[in-house]
Design an enzyme around this catalytic site. Structure first.
Site, PDB file in Angstrom:
ATOM      1  CE  LYS A   1      -2.173  -1.106   3.830  1.00  0.00           C
ATOM      2  NZ  LYS A   1      -1.552  -2.408   4.133  1.00  0.00           N
TER       3      LYS A   1
ATOM      4  NE  ARG B   1      -5.490  -0.748   8.876  1.00  0.00           N
ATOM      5  CZ  ARG B   1      -4.260  -1.148   8.739  1.00  0.00           C
ATOM      6  NH1 ARG B   1      -3.945  -2.393   8.937  1.00  0.00           N
ATOM      7  NH2 ARG B   1      -3.327  -0.298   8.436  1.00  0.00           N
TER       8      ARG B   1
ATOM      9  NE  ARG C   1       1.551  -5.355  10.847  1.00  0.00           N
ATOM     10  CZ  ARG C   1       2.670  -5.089  10.179  1.00  0.00           C
ATOM     11  NH1 ARG C   1       3.839  -5.526  10.628  1.00  0.00           N
ATOM     12  NH2 ARG C   1       2.628  -4.397   9.069  1.00  0.00           N
TER      13      ARG C   1
END
Ligand code: G5P
Ligand code: MG
Length: 227
Positions: A19, A93, A171
């Site tokens: 990203k 998110r 994560r």
């Protein structure tokens, strides 16, 4: 490319999917302002703000920061960019964050990066970051000109505290359950603005993103001139 109408974009994808790398290319090519939720949190940690100190343990453990904190932080930064075209990296998110953004702004496009988790694990252990700017390097993929130093400022590069193999696994799990599994509930697919790009190499994915944005931005500008 000079833009006439304000263009608002989001880039999503798992940790380490590129990203930040792709955002830097989009910013350079299309002149959007880049806002990265992770960079903002790390700047707070670095400056030892109250928020930074509170959020550090969440981030170091690979967990998401609470929705209300994150949404307030990003929406207040976006208000300062009201007259600019922007690219949001790492936000939203969760469904709650996507709803908060949707209430405040209409997003023109959402770029979704699909990169296999196995590829990501290898990348993150060899990432080096310039914390003040968010510029990222990789020992194999895009090494700095001088090892350990940022190309632009010459300042030292660091490895992120959350890039250890155990935290990367956590994560990725958080991404799977809180973002990927819920993607259909985000307001983007139903509005027809979600565009996915898949692959294992940023250099192969990038030309597709660049062509897509060129056509998207031209059509937005044409519509604006027709008004
Ligand atoms: P961040 O900072 O948003 P992540 O985990 O979403 O962190 P990350 O790690 O910043 O994402 P990225 O930006 O997707 O990854 O990837 P990148 O940095 O561009 O590329 C990764 C590495 O791969 C780099 O070294 C790059 O050079 C290399 N690379 C790129 N392409 C290639 C390639 O083709 N080949 C090779 N070999 N290498 C390549 O969020 C951090 C934390 O902040 C909190 C959470 O705790 C999160 O874990 N947070 C939030 N919490 C709640 N809500 C939110 N919205 C939050 N946002 C952040
Ligand atoms: Mg990033």
């Amino acid at each position: 490319m000079a833009l006439h109408k304000i263009f608002r974009a989001v880039i999503m994808g798992p940790p380490g999917s590129g990203k930040g790398t792709v955002s830097a290319r989009i910013t350079k090519t299309f002149g959007l302002k880049h806002l990265s939720s992770g960079d903002i949190l790390r700047a707070n940690i670095n400056a030892k703000t109250e928020l930074g100190l509170l959020m550090k343990s969440c981030i170091d453990q690979g967990q998401l920061v609470p929705d209300d904190v994150m949404s307030r932080l990003i929406l207040s930064d976006l208000r300062a960019l009201d007259q600019s075209s922007w690219l949001l990296d790492g936000f939203p998110r969760t469904v709650s964050q996507a709803d908060a953004l949707d209430k405040a702004y209409s997003v023109d496009t959402v770029i979704n990066l699909n990169v296999p988790f196995q590829t990501i694990k290898q990348r993150l252990t060899s990432r080096w970051t310039h914390l003040p700017s968010g510029r990222v390097y990789n020992v194999d993929f895009n090494p700095p000109k001088v090892p350990g130093l940022d190309d632009v400022t010459g300042e030292p590069l660091v490895q992120r505290d959350d890039d250890t193999p155990e935290t990367v696994t956590r994560r990725l799990k958080a991404y799977e359950t809180q973002t990927d599994d819920c993607k259909n509930v985000f307001p983007y697919r139903s509005k027809g603005v979600l565009q996915s790009f898949s692959g294992t190499e940023t250099n192969k994915i990038w030309p597709h993103i660049e062509a897509f944005l060129h056509s998207k931005l031209s059509s937005v500008d044409e519509k604006c001139e027709d008004l």
